[in-house]
Motif scaffolding. Structure first.
Motif, PDB file in Angstrom:
ATOM      1  N   GLU A 641       0.853  -1.190   0.000  1.00 48.57           N
ATOM      2  CA  GLU A 641       0.000   0.000   0.000  1.00 48.57           C
ATOM      3  C   GLU A 641       0.887   1.238   0.000  1.00 48.57           C
ATOM      4  O   GLU A 641       1.760   1.397   0.855  1.00 48.57           O
ATOM      5  CB  GLU A 641      -0.915   0.043   1.220  1.00 48.57           C
ATOM      6  CG  GLU A 641      -1.784   1.302   1.213  1.00 48.57           C
ATOM      7  CD  GLU A 641      -2.732   1.416   2.389  1.00 48.57           C
ATOM      8  OE1 GLU A 641      -3.732   2.121   2.267  1.00 48.57           O
ATOM      9  OE2 GLU A 641      -2.460   0.784   3.429  1.00 48.57           O
ATOM     10  N   SER A 675      -2.208  -0.629  -4.094  1.00 45.27           N
ATOM     11  CA  SER A 675      -3.235   0.214  -3.481  1.00 45.27           C
ATOM     12  C   SER A 675      -2.614   1.525  -3.029  1.00 45.27           C
ATOM     13  O   SER A 675      -1.407   1.611  -2.785  1.00 45.27           O
ATOM     14  CB  SER A 675      -3.887  -0.504  -2.295  1.00 45.27           C
ATOM     15  OG  SER A 675      -2.932  -0.787  -1.286  1.00 45.27           O
ATOM     16  N   TYR A 679      -7.350   1.940  -0.741  1.00 43.82           N
ATOM     17  CA  TYR A 679      -8.045   1.219  -1.809  1.00 43.82           C
ATOM     18  C   TYR A 679      -7.054   0.795  -2.895  1.00 43.82           C
ATOM     19  O   TYR A 679      -6.124   1.547  -3.227  1.00 43.82           O
ATOM     20  CB  TYR A 679      -9.123   2.099  -2.460  1.00 43.82           C
ATOM     21  CG  TYR A 679     -10.364   2.294  -1.642  1.00 43.82           C
ATOM     22  CD1 TYR A 679     -11.449   1.423  -1.754  1.00 43.82           C
ATOM     23  CD2 TYR A 679     -10.460   3.350  -0.733  1.00 43.82           C
ATOM     24  CE1 TYR A 679     -12.599   1.607  -0.995  1.00 43.82           C
ATOM     25  CE2 TYR A 679     -11.599   3.532   0.035  1.00 43.82           C
ATOM     26  CZ  TYR A 679     -12.665   2.660  -0.102  1.00 43.82           C
ATOM     27  OH  TYR A 679     -13.799   2.841   0.661  1.00 43.82           O
ATOM     28  N   TYR A 680      -7.293  -0.389  -3.451  1.00 45.51           N
ATOM     29  CA  TYR A 680      -6.604  -0.718  -4.692  1.00 45.51           C
ATOM     30  C   TYR A 680      -7.019   0.314  -5.736  1.00 45.51           C
ATOM     31  O   TYR A 680      -8.185   0.719  -5.799  1.00 45.51           O
ATOM     32  CB  TYR A 680      -6.965  -2.133  -5.153  1.00 45.51           C
ATOM     33  CG  TYR A 680      -6.217  -3.190  -4.380  1.00 45.51           C
ATOM     34  CD1 TYR A 680      -4.933  -3.566  -4.746  1.00 45.51           C
ATOM     35  CD2 TYR A 680      -6.781  -3.774  -3.246  1.00 45.51           C
ATOM     36  CE1 TYR A 680      -4.226  -4.509  -4.010  1.00 45.51           C
ATOM     37  CE2 TYR A 680      -6.082  -4.710  -2.506  1.00 45.51           C
ATOM     38  CZ  TYR A 680      -4.802  -5.075  -2.896  1.00 45.51           C
ATOM     39  OH  TYR A 680      -4.093  -5.987  -2.163  1.00 45.51           O
ATOM     40  N   SER A 684     -10.636   2.542  -6.636  1.00 46.27           N
ATOM     41  CA  SER A 684     -10.629   3.836  -5.960  1.00 46.27           C
ATOM     42  C   SER A 684     -11.577   4.795  -6.666  1.00 46.27           C
ATOM     43  O   SER A 684     -11.260   5.340  -7.732  1.00 46.27           O
ATOM     44  CB  SER A 684      -9.216   4.421  -5.925  1.00 46.27           C
ATOM     45  OG  SER A 684      -9.228   5.727  -5.388  1.00 46.27           O
ATOM     46  N   SER A 713      -7.497  -1.988   0.514  1.00 50.65           N
ATOM     47  CA  SER A 713      -6.129  -2.436   0.752  1.00 50.65           C
ATOM     48  C   SER A 713      -6.104  -3.622   1.696  1.00 50.65           C
ATOM     49  O   SER A 713      -6.843  -3.644   2.700  1.00 50.65           O
ATOM     50  CB  SER A 713      -5.299  -1.303   1.368  1.00 50.65           C
ATOM     51  OG  SER A 713      -5.286  -0.182   0.537  1.00 50.65           O
TER      52      SER A 713
END
Length: 937
Positions: A641, A675, A679-680, A684, A713
């Motif tokens: 992340e 991410s 969020y990936y 997103s 994530s």
């Protein structure tokens, strides 16, 4: 259109020029340019294994030829190569062949170097005037560089070679055939005469490098990265390479923004640096501010003895204010034409308020989440690099200006501190740290407040996509008639190497099912990538100079011209979308994918992407700007992340993409594997909908990277298609079969339980259909306004595949025959040819039992193309996860005489246990009657 449209010779000339202009001359004591008649001793393994690109999907171009430095020198009659030295290398290489590794992204960073003793160097010096030493490196997708010998650092053998060669020769030139900057401290140890970054120049790379060292082209390449004294000097080093979290504590202070502010003494070569064979004077003119933009004039004069080009760079030094700012920021640049000695060229640069603004993500200016120009002094500088420049003017702002008020988006959810400068009385900066503002709202709130309205079907009406094109119905009318199943299928792209599009390409999307095709949606095609078109079928394409090389040319007109040719090649191969340019920031020198990308600077990055897109758009095709966003390392790229402030994301990591959308009208975007802030990127909503589409006005398609995860994530997976669609990421790439839902995604399930609305699926379907309707694939499908494609088809080359050996297979009366698997070579870019002859005419079946090698990563791609003569019969692509033996059956229908079976391996890593031919149905009588009738006629 009678003249030839796609001319590979002209393409090659432009690429060669681009390489030459991208070569950066770091040092030169007068040895360059080389004089005609010069006797050259060429050292270094890379003379035999020139790196045309980095590794992975961004470099796997099957090209007709690659000309390295040695090949270029051998055909140039002005220079003489030391033949005895080459013979020594030839003998050594017989015992030390090229090591390609095994499978995906496994090629070593360097090839073993031949030891060069003091005696060998001295012997070569007796009959040579100058030594040229080649040092090569590669890295790429899924394989970062490392602080180790043979990667960022030189090996012991390379140190020995440089030591012995520089001691034996008065003149030594070092050429760095690399994809990214490497450690340069070795220069202090050895008496080198000249050092050049020649990068990875594609198939014309050696010729472009030759043009510079011969003096045919005056070097005009300039660094797009800062070369620091030590890898530890880069502020991102402490937070690079983690597999779970990558915290951007350096914030906006990336590259020269950091070094010029905090650590000028840590720099070996500053951003924008590069030498020439001549000298230039850059004179600043007027600096005017009208309240909306700054206009700066300048004159560049060639004050030397030979013709050449100069790069003019404009920087701003903003007042620190309460936000804090880098000491220098690039805001404009241009490159001169070739100026004769004494000749001048005038320039006028325009810098907008938006370019001069800073993003306040904390509210410290009383305008949170806004681009603002703080009150204070804006000093402008113009020159040849970030260090060598003169003051061009001053603008004083009496009060703060709000340039654009936005709202919170992509704010971090992790608490951490970031760098902030404080300017001292002596003009230097002290490093302080401040808390980074964290998220106060959930993007889900915005999504739910702005859900689209479902499109309602017009009863009794049915439409084709051509009806939308011909304005017989609206796009909403067309999409409204798609069933739930069709909506679930259209957001799934197919690949790799789908048979529905150009053989060997990365993906197919649009009309991927029979029902979608029936509605007039053609199947669009995309293919890698940033270094040229990758076709795993074995079909050849032009291998381009890498992204860093092109950016170091600082010549946007040249880049656009080069990508005019790339656009034509895409049209020629019926490919609608190139999966590139890659445009992530060089946050750290060790990112393995830096070769695909342009620079540590977002403005340079954005301008080069704009030029490439404009070049392709001339011919109706486009590029997919990627990887959106923050793909600053390959280590842990599926799991890590990235944690960054809104300011860093907007000013550094998104700025180039914004330019590509606003200035070039980018049509396609690819999100990353990783991410960012919770969020990936594939899921997103802040990134894909609020920023990309709503703020910037993007109206094209967004696709995931291949087999990407979706969701939050650390909780994402490859089947969370619902999260991807909710973000308005239109296409999941890829599945092997959209209709069968081979990835077992949750689209239908989420639609049924209400967590995904039909309207959201319709929105993505409309984006996809609109995109396809506006691309060449639509006119090819309709066979209208398609003159260019017809012309290019008439110019198609008889592109025979090379093969390494011939295998003779005779099928006797039994109708069965086996090929010894040990006779099949499965190395990358290898084509095996088998002559197949048989007693009985009919339909045959080829069976292959295959699996992926044990040492491959699960995401490796191992394609195999199977040809019957020139016809591609089937493409098979295993992934690294296919470790179990599986049998693939391929029909060969209507075999009437001997044919050639070709097995092309675009990538190694596939193991074969059995290859078996078998007669399925005899057609002997059928063929006998057919031939009898032909004889009667």
């Amino acid at each position: 259109m009678s003249s030839k449209v796609f001319d590979t010779e002209k393409f090659a000339k432009v690429a060669r020029r681009a390489v030459a202009e991208g070569v950066v001359l770091l040092e030169n004591d007068g040895v360059l340019p080389l004089q005609a008649g010069c006797n050259i001793a060429l050292f270094g393994r890379s003379q035999f294994n020139y790196y045309k690109s980095g590794t992975g999907s961004g470099g796997m171009v099957n090209t007709k030829y690659v000309i390295g430095v040695r090949e270029a020198l051998e055909v140039d009659e002005r220079f003489n190569l030391n033949k005895d030295l080459k013979a020594t290398y030839d003998e050594w290489i017989k015992e030390n062949p090229f090591d390609a590794g095994v499978g995906w992204a496994s090629e070593p960073w360097f090839q073993k170097e031949m030891p060069v003793s003091a005696e060998l160097a001295a012997k070569a010096a007796q009959t040579s005037d100058v030594a040229v030493v080649l040092i090569g490196r590669t890295a790429g997708e899924d394989q970062d560089n490392s602080v180790s010998q043979g990667s960022y650092l030189l090996t012991d053998d390379e140190h020995e070679m440089l030591k012995n060669v520089t001691e034996a020769f008065e003149k030594t030139i070092v050429l760095l055939n690399v994809g990214n900057i490497i450690d340069m401290n070795w220069m202090e140890k050895y008496n080198t005469s000249a050092v050049l970054y020649i990068w990875q120049g594609g198939q014309e790379g050696g010729l472009g490098a030759l043009d510079v060292i011969s003096g045919d082209v005056n070097p005009s390449g300039r660094l797009t990265d800062t070369i620091a004294k030590d890898i530890e000097d880069y502020p991102s080093t402490p937070n690079f390479g983690g597999k779970e979290t990558n915290i951007q504590r350096e914030d906006i202070y990336v590259g020269y923004r950091y070094f010029e502010t905090f650590a000028q003494d840590k720099v070996l070569y500053p951003f924008g640096y590069g030498l020439s064979y001549t000298t230039f004077d850059i004179e600043a003119g007027n600096c005017l501010y009208d309240g909306n933009k700054v206009t700066i004039s300048a004159k560049v004069t060639n004050t030397g003895d030979v013709a050449g080009q100069q790069v003019v760079q404009v920087y701003v030094s903003k007042d620190q204010g309460v936000l804090g700012n880098p000491a220098m920021e690039l805001v404009e640049f241009a490159k001169t034409k070739e100026l004769a000695p004494g000749e001048s060229q005038d320039f006028e640069f325009v810098i907008t308020n938006y370019q001069l603004s800073s993003f306040d993500d904390s509210g410290v200016t009383s305008h949170k989440n806004a681009y603002v120009m703080q009150a204070g002094v804006y000093e402008f500088y113009i020159g040849e690099n970030v260090r060598s420049n003169v003051e061009a003017g001053i603008v004083k702002l009496d009060e703060l200006k709000v340039i654009e008020q936005l709202s919170e988006a992509m704010a971090p959810v992790v608490k951490y501190t970031r760098i902030k400068p404080v300017k001292l009385a002596d003009g230097s900066f002290k490093t302080l740290y401040e808390d980074v503002p964290t998220a106060t709202v959930d993007s889900e709130k915005f999504r739910k407040e702005t859900l689209p309205t479902e499109m309602k079907k017009r009863e009794g009406k049915s439409f084709k996509l051509a009806d939308v094109l011909d304005k017989k119905c609206t796009m909403n009318d067309f999409v409204a008639q798609l069933s739930d199943e069709e909506l679930c299928c259209i957001v799934r792209g197919e690949g790799m190497s789908s048979p529905k599009v150009t053989p060997g390409c990365g993906g197919a999307y649009g009309g991927v099912t029979d029902s979608l095709l029936e509605k007039g949606i053609p199947v669009a095609c995309c293919s890698d990538g940033p270094s040229g078109i990758r076709m795993d079928s074995g079909k050849r394409a032009f291998a381009m100079p890498n992204g860093t090389c092109l950016a170091c040319a600082w010549n946007l007109e040249l880049v656009e011209e080069l990508y005019n040719w790339e656009g034509l090649e895409l049209r020629k191969n019926k490919i609608d979308c190139l999966l590139g340019p890659g445009m992530n920031i060089h946050r750290h020198p060790l990112n393995g994918r830096n070769f695909e990308y342009f620079s540590e600077d977002p403005f340079v990055t954005g301008k080069n992407a704009v030029a490439m897109l404009k070049g392709m758009h001339k011919y109706g095709v486009t590029g997919t700007i990627k990887h959106f966003c923050m793909n600053t390392q390959e280590t842990g790229r599926h799991t890590v992340e990235h944690v960054a402030s809104q300011r860093a994301i907007r000013e550094i990591y998104l700025k180039g993409y914004e330019m590509a959308v606003r200035e070039a009208g980018a049509h396609a975007v690819m999100t990353t594997y990783g991410s960012v802030n919770g969020y990936y990127t594939s899921s997103s909503y802040d990134l894909v909908t609020r920023i990309l589409r709503e703020e910037w006005g993007f109206d094209g398609i967004v696709m995931t990277d291949w087999w990407a995860k979706g969701g939050k994530s650390y909780h994402g997976n490859n089947s969370d298609m619902a999260a991807i669609v909710r973000a308005q990421n239109d296409l999941y790439m890829v599945t092997s079969c959209a209709e069968d839902n081979t990835n077992r995604d949750n689209t239908a399930e989420a639609l049924a339980d209400g967590s995904l609305s039909r309207a959201e699926l319709q929105r993505c379907a409309a984006n996809i259909c609109k995109w396809i309707m506006e691309k060449p694939v639509m006119n090819r499908y309709l066979e209208r306004d398609n003159d260019l494609d017809v012309q290019l088809a008439s110019e198609a080359d008889d592109d025979e595949l090379d093969f390494d050996k011939m295998i003779d297979l005779r099928i006797d009366e039994s109708g069965v025959a086996d090929i010894n698997p040990k006779e099949i070579k499965t190395a990358r870019n290898t084509t095996n040819m088998v002559t197949v002859s048989f007693k009985e005419r009919g339909d045959y079946k080829l069976s292959l039992t295959v699996r992926a090698a044990e040492n491959l990563s699960d995401l490796a791609q191992i394609p195999l193309s199977i040809f019957k003569d020139k016809e591609l019969v089937k493409m098979v692509t295993l992934t690294g996860a296919d470790k179990e033996w599986q049998t693939i059956e391929v029909p060969f229908v209507g075999c009437a005489m001997t044919f050639f079976l070709k097995l092309h391996f675009a990538q190694d890593g596939m193991e074969i246990n059995d290859i078996h031919f078998e007669l399925v149905k005899s057609r002997e009588e059928e063929f006998r009657l057919m031939f009898a009738r032909m004889g009667e006629e």
